[in-house]
Design an enzyme around this catalytic site. Structure first.
Site, PDB file in Angstrom:
ATOM      1  N   LYS A 103       0.789  -1.231   0.000  1.00  0.00           N
ATOM      2  CA  LYS A 103       0.000   0.000   0.000  1.00  0.00           C
ATOM      3  C   LYS A 103       0.821   1.281   0.000  1.00  0.00           C
ATOM      4  O   LYS A 103       1.740   1.437   0.788  1.00  0.00           O
ATOM      5  CB  LYS A 103      -0.902   0.017   1.241  1.00  0.00           C
ATOM      6  N   GLY A 111       9.161  -1.738  12.364  1.00  0.00           N
ATOM      7  CA  GLY A 111       8.579  -0.402  12.432  1.00  0.00           C
ATOM      8  C   GLY A 111       9.612   0.699  12.638  1.00  0.00           C
ATOM      9  O   GLY A 111       9.495   1.785  12.063  1.00  0.00           O
TER      10      GLY A 111
HETATM   11  C1  3PG Z   1       9.030  -4.875  16.853  1.00  0.00           C
HETATM   12  O1  3PG Z   1       8.914  -6.104  16.916  1.00  0.00           O
HETATM   13  O2  3PG Z   1       8.887  -4.234  15.805  1.00  0.00           O
HETATM   14  C2  3PG Z   1       9.417  -4.153  18.098  1.00  0.00           C
HETATM   15  O3  3PG Z   1       9.788  -5.039  19.095  1.00  0.00           O
HETATM   16  C3  3PG Z   1       8.324  -3.222  18.561  1.00  0.00           C
HETATM   17  O4  3PG Z   1       7.182  -3.941  18.942  1.00  0.00           O
HETATM   18  P1  3PG Z   1       5.782  -3.171  19.027  1.00  0.00           P
HETATM   19  O5  3PG Z   1       5.375  -2.911  17.605  1.00  0.00           O
HETATM   20  O6  3PG Z   1       4.850  -4.094  19.735  1.00  0.00           O
HETATM   21  O7  3PG Z   1       6.007  -1.890  19.763  1.00  0.00           O
END
Ligand code: 3PG
Ligand code: MG
Length: 395
Positions: free
Chosen positions: A197, A377
């Site tokens: 996306k 992320g």
């Molecule tokens: C991930 O696995 O991207 C990090 O450990 C962050 O985890 P979260 O998205 O649950 O904050």
């Protein structure tokens, strides 16, 4: 971006709180990938060998402030002990008497893991009182969790302000590799962005067109760009509501002198399933009852030719639906070309993001890239040009 590393501190005898990312993938109750644990080990070994009392803390999954038994770090702590080849103690709470007792029992060189920080609401709320309880356990704070640095939580951000804070070796490696790819890269720089996306990667595309000289767009998001320009993409996944945005990104790229490379051909099928009948067609000739599931060979050849013109590459997102054969072909071919150019010393290549790492592992090139980030992320937010709170707090 300035931060102190373990080179600038005498840790001997000190209680070092290490914020790790032990949020490992689990399948059928077993850890399915040890990468995050393996990459954490150099920091723990170094601290322990220098005589620190090592206290490891981390979140695990998203228990939302409750003690969810399946989200206990106990089995992960055991796995860490196995990989380290050392005894690792475990405290069944990250603050309060269990944590205090575990820390008090540590001698120089010992290692303890604390239970999931997200069992407490104070973690995600970045509650100063909770951060103070973590800080009370230690003399110095070492953040080795780049992959959680996009979260402004107590154990990633709050506690860093309460103790002298240092980047661990993994954090340091991530920041150095990512800095060399986008902040002070050798030019020209090419980015490959794929995935489903446009809407989830808007900030990323916006930042990249201002920073890179060549932007290769693949994955289903390329369909949105093609459709926005009037190309009929049949039944392909695309976001009609993002057409104006896609055109806007193309205009920004043009103004910034960034060349955007879209697919010229595609592998299409009537259905998304393993090994269906496929056709390779020009993007202008996608049948109305078919969907684009991979970039075609002429496009891959063009991307590989472009690789020869650049010095640095950043990669996020697969080119096609690589989980299902034969729609992994373009991603695998391009990944191998990137790995070959890297090994020949012609290219610095940095990649990251959950799907991207799976795709590169599938292509068998992880060890032949310059750097593959362990972050999902956080890598994305970093590529978007955002300040990561966990990193900023080290400055
Ligand atoms: C991930 O696995 O991207 C990090 O450990 C962050 O985890 P979260 O998205 O649950 O904050
Ligand atoms: Mg996540």
């Amino acid at each position: 971006m300035t931060f102190k590393t373990l080179d600038s501190v005498d840790v001997s005898g000190k209680r070092a709180l290490v914020r790790a990312d032990l949020n490992v993938p689990v399948r059928d109750g077993r850890i399915s990938d040890l990468t995050r644990i393996e990459r954490l080990c150099p920091t723990i070994r170094e601290l322990a060998d220098k005589g620190a009392r090592v206290i490891v803390c981390s979140h695990f999954d998203r228990p939302k402030g409750k003690r969810v038994p399946e989200m206990s770090l106990a089995p992960v702590a055991a796995a860490l002990g196995d990989v380290l080849g050392r005894k690792v103690a475990f405290a069944d709470d990250c603050i309060g008497p269990p944590a205090e007792a575990a820390v008090a029992a540590l001698r120089p060189g010992d290692v303890a893991v604390l239970e999931n920080t997200r069992y407490h609401n104070g973690e995600e709320a970045n509650d100063p009182a909770f951060a103070a309880k973590l800080a009370a356990l230690c003399d110095i704070f070492v953040n080795d969790a780049f992959s959680a640095a996009h979260r402004a939580h107590a154990s990633t951000e709050g506690v860093a302000h309460l103790r002298s804070a240092y980047a661990g070796r993994l954090m340091q490696a991530e920041l150095e590799a990512l800095g060399a790819a986008l902040l002070h890269p050798e030019r020209p720089v090419m980015a490959i962005v794929g995935g489903a996306k446009v809407s989830t990667k808007l900030d990323l595309l916006g930042n990249l067109v201002a920073r890179v000289q060549v932007l290769v767009i693949g994955g289903a998001m390329a369909n949105t760009f093609l459709a926005a320009q009037g190309v009929a993409v049949g039944k392909s996944l695309q976001e009609a509501e993002m057409h104006a945005t896609a055109l806007d990104i193309l205009a920004k790229a043009k103004a910034a002198g960034c060349e955007v490379v879209l697919p010229v051909d595609a592998v299409v099928a009537a259905e998304f399933k393993a090994n269906p009948p496929t056709q390779t067609v020009a993007v202008s000739a996608v049948p109305a009852d078919s969907m684009i599931l991979d970039v075609g060979p002429a496009s891959v050849a063009a991307d590989i030719a472009k690789l020869g013109e650049v010095k640095t590459l950043v990669w996020n997102g697969p080119l096609g639906a690589f989980e299902i054969a034969p729609f992994d072909a373009a991603t695998v071919a391009l990944a191998r070309a990137v790995a070959d150019a890297t090994q020949a010393g012609r290219l610095r290549s940095v990649a990251g993001g959950g799907d991207t790492v799976s795709a590169l592992r599938h292509a068998g090139v992880i060890e032949r890239m310059s750097y593959v980030s362990s972050a999902g992320g956080a890598f994305l937010e970093w590529m978007e040009g955002k300040t990561l709170p966990g990193v900023a707090a080290l400055g």
